[in-house]
Design an enzyme around this catalytic site. Structure first.
Site, PDB file in Angstrom:
ATOM      1  N   CYS A 128     -11.134   3.067   0.495  1.00  0.00           N
ATOM      2  CA  CYS A 128      -9.697   3.309   0.686  1.00  0.00           C
ATOM      3  C   CYS A 128      -9.305   2.462   1.891  1.00  0.00           C
ATOM      4  O   CYS A 128     -10.015   2.456   2.906  1.00  0.00           O
ATOM      5  CB  CYS A 128      -9.443   4.793   0.965  1.00  0.00           C
ATOM      6  N   CYS A 140      -4.553  -1.665  -1.779  1.00  0.00           N
ATOM      7  CA  CYS A 140      -4.750  -0.231  -1.942  1.00  0.00           C
ATOM      8  C   CYS A 140      -5.706  -0.040  -3.117  1.00  0.00           C
ATOM      9  O   CYS A 140      -5.441  -0.536  -4.217  1.00  0.00           O
ATOM     10  CB  CYS A 140      -3.381   0.381  -2.255  1.00  0.00           C
ATOM     11  N   HIS A 155      -7.151   2.754   4.084  1.00  0.00           N
ATOM     12  CA  HIS A 155      -6.856   3.461   5.330  1.00  0.00           C
ATOM     13  C   HIS A 155      -8.120   3.588   6.203  1.00  0.00           C
ATOM     14  O   HIS A 155      -8.026   3.617   7.423  1.00  0.00           O
ATOM     15  CB  HIS A 155      -6.327   4.876   5.041  1.00  0.00           C
ATOM     16  N   GLU A 158      -2.345   8.042   8.788  1.00  0.00           N
ATOM     17  CA  GLU A 158      -0.904   7.721   8.771  1.00  0.00           C
ATOM     18  C   GLU A 158      -0.257   8.116  10.105  1.00  0.00           C
ATOM     19  O   GLU A 158       0.672   7.470  10.563  1.00  0.00           O
ATOM     20  CB  GLU A 158      -0.186   8.480   7.638  1.00  0.00           C
ATOM     21  N   ASP A 209       0.874  -1.173   0.000  1.00  0.00           N
ATOM     22  CA  ASP A 209       0.000   0.000   0.000  1.00  0.00           C
ATOM     23  C   ASP A 209       0.915   1.228   0.000  1.00  0.00           C
ATOM     24  O   ASP A 209       2.130   1.114   0.203  1.00  0.00           O
ATOM     25  CB  ASP A 209      -0.876   0.000   1.269  1.00  0.00           C
ATOM     26  N   SER A 210       0.326   2.390  -0.211  1.00  0.00           N
ATOM     27  CA  SER A 210       1.102   3.622  -0.116  1.00  0.00           C
ATOM     28  C   SER A 210       1.609   3.844   1.308  1.00  0.00           C
ATOM     29  O   SER A 210       2.584   4.558   1.514  1.00  0.00           O
ATOM     30  CB  SER A 210       0.229   4.811  -0.514  1.00  0.00           C
TER      31      SER A 210
HETATM   32  N1  DGL Z   1      -4.827   3.075   1.074  1.00  0.00           N
HETATM   33  C1  DGL Z   1      -5.045   3.709  -0.136  1.00  0.00           C
HETATM   34  C2  DGL Z   1      -6.239   3.316  -0.931  1.00  0.00           C
HETATM   35  O1  DGL Z   1      -6.815   2.300  -0.637  1.00  0.00           O
HETATM   36  C3  DGL Z   1      -4.155   4.798  -0.570  1.00  0.00           C
HETATM   37  C4  DGL Z   1      -4.542   6.163  -0.151  1.00  0.00           C
HETATM   38  C5  DGL Z   1      -3.536   7.191  -0.602  1.00  0.00           C
HETATM   39  O2  DGL Z   1      -2.338   6.903  -0.540  1.00  0.00           O
HETATM   40  O3  DGL Z   1      -3.978   8.249  -1.018  1.00  0.00           O
HETATM   41  O4  DGL Z   1      -6.642   3.985  -1.842  1.00  0.00           O
END
Ligand code: DGL
Length: 272
Positions: free
Chosen positions: A184, A73, A186, A152, A10-11
């Site tokens: 997302c 992600c 997150h 984060e 993931d990011s």
């Molecule tokens: N966790 C991410 C997603 O599912 C990435 C969010 C991001 O880095 O902007 O989209």
């Protein structure tokens, strides 16, 4: 049978919500997690750039002997899942798409909300699920600028995130939705606060448990399930600061684990 690890990326810390569900379902599998925190957030970046990151990360995970790669992600799945499958034939990939289908099917009033990044809304996976499953529902999409950064920082409870989420969710409730897609990875870490704000009348759809089940299915189909017993090994890498991810592991997964550092060099990740 294969005791090679499942690679997950993931990011940032978002994919840990997917890792958590994979670990719960397949305790003995070895897991290898890469957070590209040098480049988080991905959500406002061009799809082409996110595709480049995803390919570099995949090469790193494969060099570490990953037997399957989970694109944990939505943004990277939308930008890169199709091209990853083309660029790495023979490698099993499991991606994640906005869970519009279960939300649309479950909505009695035929109005659903979707929280996701701008890149996810632009990507082909979102267009496909809307075309297939949301033709007869009113879909209200919202990007959440700044929310990834709050999560984060490990702030999944408390006043700052509550105020932020109220600002996003109250207008959605006024639209009369009865289902909410967390688009997302997150966002599931803020589930408790989201649930308190939207109340029991809105079903919250978190796709992460479904992704874990899909990983299990693919491993079984390909004869790649692990043979070990007991808890598998978990290894973590970040392109950001190791201490940052170590802290997030403590806050989000209640886990003490060392984190290795990697850095980008000409489109490749190398261990530092
Ligand atoms: N966790 C991410 C997603 O599912 C990435 C969010 C991001 O880095 O902007 O989209």
């Amino acid at each position: 049978m294969s005791d090679s690890p499942i690679g997950i990326f993931d990011s940032g810390v978002g994919g840990l919500s997917v890792l958590r569900d994979i670990a719960a379902l397949m305790l003995s599998e070895n897991l290898l997690y890469l957070a590209d925190q040098a480049n988080v957030p991905y959500g406002h970046r061009p799809l082409e750039e996110v595709r480049g990151f995803s390919e570099g990360i995949t090469r790193f995970l494969l060099a570490k002997k990953a037997k399957l790669v989970v694109v944990a992600c939505h943004t990277a799945s939308g930008a890169a899942l199709y091209s990853l499958r083309e660029s790495f034939p023979g490698v099993p990939f499991v991606g994640i798409e906005p869970a519009v289908k279960p939300a649309a099917l479950g909505s009695r009033v035929k109005a659903i909300g979707v929280l996701a990044t701008p890149a996810t809304f632009e990507g082909p996976l979102f267009a496909r699920v809307v075309e297939q499953f949301a033709k007869d529902v009113r879909l209200v999409g919202r990007t959440c600028p700044g929310l990834v950064e709050i999560i984060e920082a490990g702030e999944v409870n408390g006043e700052r995130i509550r105020r932020y989420l109220e600002g996003v969710l109250h207008p959605l409730l006024e639209e009369g939705i009865d289902a909410l897609v967390l688009g997302c990875t997150h966002y599931p870490f803020a589930l408790e606060t989201i649930r308190e704000i939207v109340g029991p009348g809105v079903a919250i759809v978190d796709p992460c448990p479904g992704v874990a089940r899909q990983v299990k299915r693919v491993l079984e189909e390909r004869g790649l399930s692990g043979s070990g017993e007991g808890a598998g090994e978990r290894r973590y890498f970040t392109s950001g600061a190791s201490e940052g991810l170590e802290k997030a592991l403590r806050l989000l997964l209640c886990q003490e684990a060392p984190v290795g550092r990697v850095r980008w060099l000409d489109g490749e990740l190398e261990e530092v």
